[in-house]
Write an enzyme that holds these catalytic residues in place. Structure first.
Site, short mmCIF file in Angstrom:
data_model
loop_
_atom_site.label_atom_id
_atom_site.label_comp_id
_atom_site.label_asym_id
_atom_site.label_seq_id
_atom_site.Cartn_x
_atom_site.Cartn_y
_atom_site.Cartn_z
CG HIS A 1 -1.56 1.20 1.33
ND1 HIS A 1 -3.13 1.23 1.00
CD2 HIS A 1 -1.43 2.50 1.84
CE1 HIS A 1 -3.47 2.51 1.42
NE2 HIS A 1 -2.32 3.31 1.73
CD GLU A 2 2.14 3.40 3.79
OE1 GLU A 2 2.04 4.50 3.37
OE2 GLU A 2 1.01 3.21 4.36
CG HIS B 1 0.40 6.40 -0.35
ND1 HIS B 1 -0.70 6.84 -1.05
CD2 HIS B 1 0.10 5.99 0.77
CE1 HIS B 1 -1.56 6.69 -0.11
NE2 HIS B 1 -0.90 6.13 0.80
CG HIS C 1 -5.74 7.04 0.76
ND1 HIS C 1 -5.46 7.83 1.91
CD2 HIS C 1 -4.59 5.94 1.00
CE1 HIS C 1 -4.50 7.19 2.67
NE2 HIS C 1 -3.86 6.13 2.03
#
Lengths: 80, 414
Positions: B161-162, B165, B171
């Site tokens: 997930h990170e 980014h 998101h």
């Protein structure tokens, strides 16, 4: 305080400050139809597909208590 | 994606583990090599493997390639830190925020930080939370525990997930997406990047020119309540709400609200299976039963009831029944109806046995239903029986058909 032991409203304010750029005192004297807290709650509820009530209902609190990524949903690019 | 369309202008990116406190000290920046920092919860090899797997999630669907460096400044600097860790965005101790990362940019851009106060793990068995599998006594209630807090958060999932980014993704509001901001437990071994994330990252970098490395599962998509062809897996009432199940997902809708809320089943009941066959609420004992194959799970609120999952034979169903297509409970008569293929079984809650005369063909009791029943529930004295995207409304007392409806009658398209 750990999230799970915070009073609901404090939890909500802390959450919205972290993830929705919520400021308790914006110095504005203009009368608003909706409080800043309510506006930010609505913003959060819209993102998560919750019912948009602008109030701190159980479903909203439930989402706030879940473990999550620390990057704000709204002002994410401000990090860079 | 980020509003400013932030992305890397190169395809080959470097990453490195580093202690963020040290990184900010001038002496370190002037040449002293930082000390590599690993999570105390996991072995160095497990951390390395988790991070590499997380980056490969994105490399698999884009032209991006990642290489690890052991000195100097990498594009993506990765570290564990706790509380104030040098970037003006302090962590909050256990629970709450697990990690954060910065959008593509020089300097701190692209860096990913993990909250050292969390318990991270390499994997949990079967993608579930072992501490919940044993069940809890029926007398226990109260607020749910954070998902898998006792067994740890899978570092691979958090890191993947990170790094989304780090590469330019914001998101997602799709609860099935990796970039949804709330942690969702799943099995790293069977993880497939969902369609929403694939579309997001490919809008920035395009597809992998080498194509998929081999035949693999299609990226999972999130079911849409507005899909007129949607066939639900199961429907049930629960504490005054209606729950609609499809794949890994459920929608919950309060009967006084028209807006359904979509979540993952795993976010409600970490020990529950996905892709269930049937669901039914027994209001008198405040339980909801979820059926999958030959097993049934019982939950009271968020808690798995002790002794579950059990065999579906605990409802008197014979061994020849491999799965239940749908179930509903008529609280008035105390009869639980099970739909299995074209047959109907009636279980008497009082005697805890199958009623004599059953099984019988579904159309003997509900004459208009000629196709296979896919879901069913009871609401205000009516039986709502789904056959594909069509829903039949019967009076439970008279078994008289009132209306033919579709999904959108209860599961509104918003």
């Amino acid at each position: 305080l750990p999230w799970e032991t915070m009073p609901d409203e404090e939890l909500a304010k802390s959450y919205l400050k972290s993830f929705y750029n919520f400021r308790e005192d914006n110095g504005s004297a203009v009368r608003r139809a909706l409080s800043p807290l309510s506006q930010k709650l609505s913003e959060m509820q819209r993102f998560f597909g919750l019912e948009i009530t602008g109030t701190l209902d159980p479903a909203t609190l439930e989402v706030m208590r879940k473990p999550r990524c620390g990057v704000p949903d709204g002002k994410i690019s401000a990090f860079s | 994606i980020f509003g400013d369309n932030l992305k890397w202008q190169k395809k080959n990116l470097t990453y490195r583990w580093v202690d963020p406190h040290r990184r900010l000290r001038p002496a370190v920046l002037l040449g002293e090599d930082p000390i590599e920092n690993y999570s105390p919860d996991m072995s160095q090899a497990e951390v390395d493997q988790s991070i590499e797997m997380a980056l490969q999630v994105w490399a698999g669907v884009t032209p991006l390639r990642f290489s690890r460096v052991f000195s100097g400044t990498a594009d993506i600097m990765v570290s564990f830190g706790r509380q104030s860790h040098g970037d003006l965005y302090p962590f909050d101790g256990p629970q709450g925020t697990l990690a954060h990362a910065f959008a593509p940019a020089p300097g701190i851009g692209g860096d990913a930080h993990f909250d050292e106060d969390e318990l991270f793990t390499f994997r949990s068995e079967e993608g579930q939370c072992p501490h919940l599998d044993a069940g809890v006594p029926e007398t226990l209630g109260g607020a749910p525990e954070p998902v898998c807090a006792a067994t740890g958060y899978v570092l691979f999932l958090v890191a993947a997930h990170e790094f989304g980014h780090s590469l330019g993704l914001s998101h997602s509001s799709d609860p099935g997406a990796l970039m949804f901001p709330i942690y969702t437990h799943s099995n790293p071994d069977s993880f497939v990047l969902p369609q929403d994330d694939v579309r997001g990252i490919q809008s920035l970098y395009g597809p992998n020119p080498e194509g998929p490395l081999g035949p693999g599962p299609e990226p999972p998509t999130t079911p849409d309540a507005c899909d007129s062809k949607l066939v639900l897996d199961a429907v049930t009432t629960l504490r005054g709400e209606i729950y609609f199940f499809k794949g890994r997902f459920l929608w919950r809708r309060h009967t006084q609200s028209s807006i359904p809320q979509q979540s993952l089943i795993a976010n409600f009941w970490p020990g529950a299976p996905d892709e269930i066959d049937a669901a039914v609420e027994r209001r008198s004992s405040d339980r909801v039963f979820l059926f999958k194959d030959r097993q049934v799970w019982a939950f009271r609120g968020y808690d798995l009831v002790a002794g579950y999952p059990k065999s579906i034979s605990s409802f008197g169903l014979p061994g020849a029944v491999k799965k239940v297509d749908a179930a509903l409970l008529d609280e008035e008569s105390g009869k639980m109806l099970f739909f299995v293929d074209r047959m109907l079984y009636s279980y008497d809650e009082a005697t805890e046995t199958l009623e004599p005369g059953f099984p019988q063909r579904v159309d003997r009791t509900f004459p208009d239903i000629l196709g296979r029943v896919t879901a069913a529930f009871e609401y205000r004295g009516f039986a709502y029986i789904y056959s594909g995207p069509v829903m039949f409304e019967y009076s439970l007392g008279s078994k008289r058909l009132f209306r033919l409806l579709d999904n959108s009658y209860f599961l509104t398209c918003t």
